[in-house]
Design an enzyme around this catalytic site. Structure first.
Site, short mmCIF file in Angstrom:
data_model
loop_
_atom_site.label_atom_id
_atom_site.label_comp_id
_atom_site.label_asym_id
_atom_site.label_seq_id
_atom_site.Cartn_x
_atom_site.Cartn_y
_atom_site.Cartn_z
CB CYS A 127 -0.95 0.17 1.13
SG CYS A 127 -2.20 -1.29 1.17
CG HIS A 260 -3.29 3.55 2.09
ND1 HIS A 260 -3.78 3.13 0.79
CD2 HIS A 260 -3.18 2.62 2.82
CE1 HIS A 260 -3.98 1.87 0.88
NE2 HIS A 260 -3.59 1.61 2.30
CG ASN A 290 -6.56 -0.98 1.12
OD1 ASN A 290 -5.83 -0.23 0.29
ND2 ASN A 290 -6.06 -1.42 2.23
#
Length: 333
Positions: A127, A260, A290
């Site tokens: 990520c 994020h 996500n």
């Protein structure tokens, strides 16, 4: 975000600094809501929203894959920057879900764009990948190795999730975001700083066995959600403080937090640390879930295109992912 570049005679090549001149994004057509998942899992829209802030996600299907999504996002970023693919020196792709072990997604995108020059490679930092890729591109531009680079974050996590595990499969979505970086930023503009960190001792908190497209048996994401959440709060706070302190800034100087998009509670925690009101935080986790390395550029693309983020705004980005890896970046458009 103008496109005029100084000539080598005006600014020595080694003095080039990076500026962001274009953004783009791409999402799969298929939308899967929490209620859709509740039809086949022991979960509910309320359970997912309360714990994560997620309401839906986009899932790749048919011919949609990492290369197709990355290419679409890159084309949009090129159009926004008003440059041609032939003007690009390099493509750097952040992804943990390539279609193939090799060739890289980057060189597949290079071919799809019709580029006959330059180079490309992928970066794997989960990520945090987009922050890592931005830092790499910035270093190449500052050194004079390249003048224009497309940086892409793309993921198709749907193809490595255990769709019977409600603790993980509800969290992720697919998509791609891209930016064009060019040499020529003036002092106080462009990428001001990037900060990268990792701690491999924590690698077993969030990992995937095998790789997308490989016959390796149990290819699925595994996560200790409680521990990842705990480390995210600590490490992201430190990375945010590090970025601001290096530039002699504080939360009041930041126009936009583009984090994020993993969990709304983590995003809210970072905003409160910076004393930023909700209207100065870009949130897409409710609609995208996500998307790992794609989440920051997708959020940035949305906020630039809808007019929220404007020229001269100071943007703070931060991310944490498997590895564990984490980092931050400060950019002034």
């Amino acid at each position: 975000m103008t496109n005029a570049m100084p000539s080598d005679s005006i600014m020595p090549q080694l003095a080039f600094r990076s500026r962001l001149t274009g953004v783009g994004g791409a999402l799969p057509q298929q939308v899967v809501t929490n209620n859709d998942l509740a039809e086949r899992l022991d979960t509910s829209d309320e359970w997912i929203r309360t714990r994560t802030g997620i309401g839906q996600r986009h899932i790749a299907s048919g011919d949609e894959n990492a290369v197709s999504l990355a290419t679409e996002a890159a084309q949009a970023a090129l159009g926004h920057a008003a440059v041609e693919a032939s003007d690009i020196d390099a493509i750097i792709v952040a992804t943990s879900t390539p279609d193939q072990v090799f060739p890289s997604v980057a060189v597949r995108v290079q071919a799809a764009l019709g580029m006959e020059r330059g180079f490309g490679f992928d970066v794997s930092a989960a990520c945090s990948g987009f922050i890592y890729a931005i830092a790499t591109a910035d270093a190449m531009i500052r050194s004079g190795q390249a003048k224009r680079i497309i940086v892409i974050g793309v993921e198709v996590f749907s193809r490595l999730l255990d769709w019977t595990d409600r603790s993980t499969c509800v969290l992720f979505g697919d998509g791609a975001g891209a930016v064009v970086l060019e040499a020529g930023a003036r002092d106080g503009e462009g990428i001001l700083s990037t900060h990268l960190h990792a701690d491999g001792r924590l690698g077993d908190l969030l990992y995937v066995n095998g790789a997308v497209g490989c016959a390796t048996g149990d290819v699925a994401l595994k996560m200790n959600g409680r521990e990842v959440f705990r480390h995210a709060i600590v490490h992201l706070a430190a990375a945010v403080d590090e970025a601001l302190e290096e530039q002699g800034l504080n939360g009041n100087d930041v126009q936009w937090l583009v984090p994020h998009q993993a969990n709304l509670r983590i995003i809210d925690g970072m905003a409160k640390r910076l004393a930023l009101p909700p209207e100065r935080v870009v949130v897409t986790v409710d609609r995208h879930a996500n998307t790992s390395a794609a989440s920051i550029p997708l959020a940035l693309n949305e906020a630039v295109k809808d007019g929220r983020i404007k020229e001269n705004d100071l943007i703070l980005m931060e991310a944490l992912g498997g590895g564990l890896t984490w980092g931050s970046a400060l950019i002034r458009l």
